[in-house]
Design a protein around this motif. Structure first.
Motif, PDB file in Angstrom:
ATOM      1  N   ALA A 143       0.843  -1.205   0.000  1.00  0.00           N
ATOM      2  CA  ALA A 143       0.000   0.000   0.000  1.00  0.00           C
ATOM      3  C   ALA A 143       0.873   1.249   0.000  1.00  0.00           C
ATOM      4  O   ALA A 143       0.577   2.228  -0.706  1.00  0.00           O
ATOM      5  CB  ALA A 143      -0.928  -0.015   1.214  1.00  0.00           C
ATOM      6  N   LEU A 144       1.951   1.231   0.751  1.00  0.00           N
ATOM      7  CA  LEU A 144       2.850   2.377   0.811  1.00  0.00           C
ATOM      8  C   LEU A 144       3.529   2.613  -0.530  1.00  0.00           C
ATOM      9  O   LEU A 144       3.629   3.749  -0.996  1.00  0.00           O
ATOM     10  CB  LEU A 144       3.891   2.148   1.906  1.00  0.00           C
ATOM     11  CG  LEU A 144       4.864   3.265   2.193  1.00  0.00           C
ATOM     12  CD1 LEU A 144       4.146   4.569   2.512  1.00  0.00           C
ATOM     13  CD2 LEU A 144       5.768   2.879   3.339  1.00  0.00           C
ATOM     14  N   ARG A 145       3.966   1.543  -1.168  1.00  0.00           N
ATOM     15  CA  ARG A 145       4.594   1.697  -2.493  1.00  0.00           C
ATOM     16  C   ARG A 145       3.599   2.218  -3.524  1.00  0.00           C
ATOM     17  O   ARG A 145       3.953   3.028  -4.380  1.00  0.00           O
ATOM     18  CB  ARG A 145       5.196   0.364  -2.936  1.00  0.00           C
ATOM     19  CG  ARG A 145       6.474   0.043  -2.197  1.00  0.00           C
ATOM     20  CD  ARG A 145       7.018  -1.304  -2.572  1.00  0.00           C
ATOM     21  NE  ARG A 145       8.346  -1.499  -2.006  1.00  0.00           N
ATOM     22  CZ  ARG A 145       8.891  -2.675  -1.814  1.00  0.00           C
ATOM     23  NH1 ARG A 145       8.239  -3.774  -2.138  1.00  0.00           N
ATOM     24  NH2 ARG A 145      10.100  -2.766  -1.295  1.00  0.00           N
ATOM     25  N   LEU A 146       2.346   1.761  -3.446  1.00  0.00           N
ATOM     26  CA  LEU A 146       1.317   2.299  -4.354  1.00  0.00           C
ATOM     27  C   LEU A 146       1.061   3.779  -4.070  1.00  0.00           C
ATOM     28  O   LEU A 146       0.884   4.577  -5.001  1.00  0.00           O
ATOM     29  CB  LEU A 146       0.025   1.494  -4.233  1.00  0.00           C
ATOM     30  CG  LEU A 146       0.080   0.077  -4.786  1.00  0.00           C
ATOM     31  CD1 LEU A 146      -1.210  -0.682  -4.458  1.00  0.00           C
ATOM     32  CD2 LEU A 146       0.346   0.088  -6.291  1.00  0.00           C
ATOM     33  N   LEU A 147       1.046   4.147  -2.797  1.00  0.00           N
ATOM     34  CA  LEU A 147       0.896   5.556  -2.430  1.00  0.00           C
ATOM     35  C   LEU A 147       2.047   6.385  -2.984  1.00  0.00           C
ATOM     36  O   LEU A 147       1.839   7.470  -3.540  1.00  0.00           O
ATOM     37  CB  LEU A 147       0.822   5.701  -0.904  1.00  0.00           C
ATOM     38  CG  LEU A 147       0.820   7.136  -0.364  1.00  0.00           C
ATOM     39  CD1 LEU A 147      -0.438   7.882  -0.793  1.00  0.00           C
ATOM     40  CD2 LEU A 147       0.954   7.130   1.142  1.00  0.00           C
ATOM     41  N   LEU A 161       4.147  10.156  -6.957  1.00  0.00           N
ATOM     42  CA  LEU A 161       5.051  10.498  -8.058  1.00  0.00           C
ATOM     43  C   LEU A 161       4.267  10.968  -9.272  1.00  0.00           C
ATOM     44  O   LEU A 161       4.632  11.964  -9.920  1.00  0.00           O
ATOM     45  CB  LEU A 161       5.928   9.298  -8.418  1.00  0.00           C
ATOM     46  CG  LEU A 161       6.866   9.487  -9.610  1.00  0.00           C
ATOM     47  CD1 LEU A 161       7.891  10.573  -9.330  1.00  0.00           C
ATOM     48  CD2 LEU A 161       7.551   8.174  -9.945  1.00  0.00           C
ATOM     49  N   VAL A 162       3.184  10.281  -9.595  1.00  0.00           N
ATOM     50  CA  VAL A 162       2.340  10.686 -10.727  1.00  0.00           C
ATOM     51  C   VAL A 162       1.778  12.090 -10.492  1.00  0.00           C
ATOM     52  O   VAL A 162       1.807  12.948 -11.383  1.00  0.00           O
ATOM     53  CB  VAL A 162       1.211   9.657 -10.972  1.00  0.00           C
ATOM     54  CG1 VAL A 162       0.184  10.181 -11.960  1.00  0.00           C
ATOM     55  CG2 VAL A 162       1.798   8.335 -11.453  1.00  0.00           C
ATOM     56  N   LEU A 163       1.266  12.342  -9.280  1.00  0.00           N
ATOM     57  CA  LEU A 163       0.739  13.672  -8.959  1.00  0.00           C
ATOM     58  C   LEU A 163       1.827  14.738  -9.043  1.00  0.00           C
ATOM     59  O   LEU A 163       1.591  15.835  -9.548  1.00  0.00           O
ATOM     60  CB  LEU A 163       0.125  13.683  -7.561  1.00  0.00           C
ATOM     61  CG  LEU A 163      -1.229  13.029  -7.397  1.00  0.00           C
ATOM     62  CD1 LEU A 163      -1.626  13.006  -5.919  1.00  0.00           C
ATOM     63  CD2 LEU A 163      -2.284  13.753  -8.207  1.00  0.00           C
ATOM     64  N   LEU A 164       3.022  14.411  -8.545  1.00  0.00           N
ATOM     65  CA  LEU A 164       4.121  15.372  -8.591  1.00  0.00           C
ATOM     66  C   LEU A 164       4.490  15.718 -10.029  1.00  0.00           C
ATOM     67  O   LEU A 164       4.607  16.896 -10.384  1.00  0.00           O
ATOM     68  CB  LEU A 164       5.342  14.821  -7.851  1.00  0.00           C
ATOM     69  CG  LEU A 164       6.583  15.708  -7.857  1.00  0.00           C
ATOM     70  CD1 LEU A 164       6.319  17.018  -7.117  1.00  0.00           C
ATOM     71  CD2 LEU A 164       7.768  14.980  -7.254  1.00  0.00           C
TER      72      LEU A 164
END
Length: 174
Positions: free
Chosen positions: A19-23, A28-31
């Motif tokens: 879950a943390l890696r998906l977050l 990263l995508v949002l950034l």
């Protein structure tokens, strides 16, 4: 069973680590979207409309010879957030045999976490460095919100990693 002192966060807490890696991936995508999406439009005298993203603002700063501001904005708004995401991602899978090093890295992440909101401040500096003239109207666009969301999610991910690292260390010490 694996020695708790040699386990990584991913070994000990596989679901949380996933879950943390998906977050982190979503952050990263949002950034990246926040860096390239339009963040503001400047209107001068009702005739000049200039919409730019953080990336295009950096290009403009460099083109105008504002190298120091370019380096500050690029460093704090692009390089450091990307580096922090990479470090957090690696931190989850790392095996920590040396507890002193774990403490040092957790401390570094905690200290850097205090500077996370500096990213948003840097965007404000970018806006201030654009030569506006006497009258200007500024409209904020979705890119600024994407960028701010990435900053906030990075702070949340950092806190989560620190909690998991503390739990891993407590188990290893028991």
């Amino acid at each position: 069973m694996t020695d708790p002192a040699l386990q990584s966060i991913a070994d000990r807490f596989p679901r949380r680590a996933l879950a943390l890696r998906l977050l982190l991936l979503g952050t990263l995508v949002l950034l990246l979207a926040g860096l390239f999406a339009p963040i503001i439009t400047l209107e001068k005298l009702l005739f000049v409309h200039n919409t730019f993203s953080l990336a295009s603002g950096l290009v403009q700063l460099l083109g105008e010879g504002q190298v120091l501001v370019f380096l500050l904005v690029g460093g704090f708004s692009v390089l450091l957030p990307l580096a922090k995401l990479v470090v957090l991602f690696l931190f989850v899978g790392r095996h920590w045999a040396d507890r002193t090093r774990l403490h040092r890295y957790v401390g570094w992440m905690h200290r850097y976490g205090r500077w996370s909101m500096l990213d948003v401040f840097v965007v404000a500096v970018l806006v201030a460095t654009v030569k506006l003239g006497a009258v200007a109207n500024v409209q904020v666009h979705y890119g600024l919100y994407l960028f701010a969301a990435a900053v906030l999610l990075t702070m949340a991910a950092t806190a989560w990693v620190m909690r998991l690292a503390d739990a891993l260390e407590r188990e290893a010490g028991a």
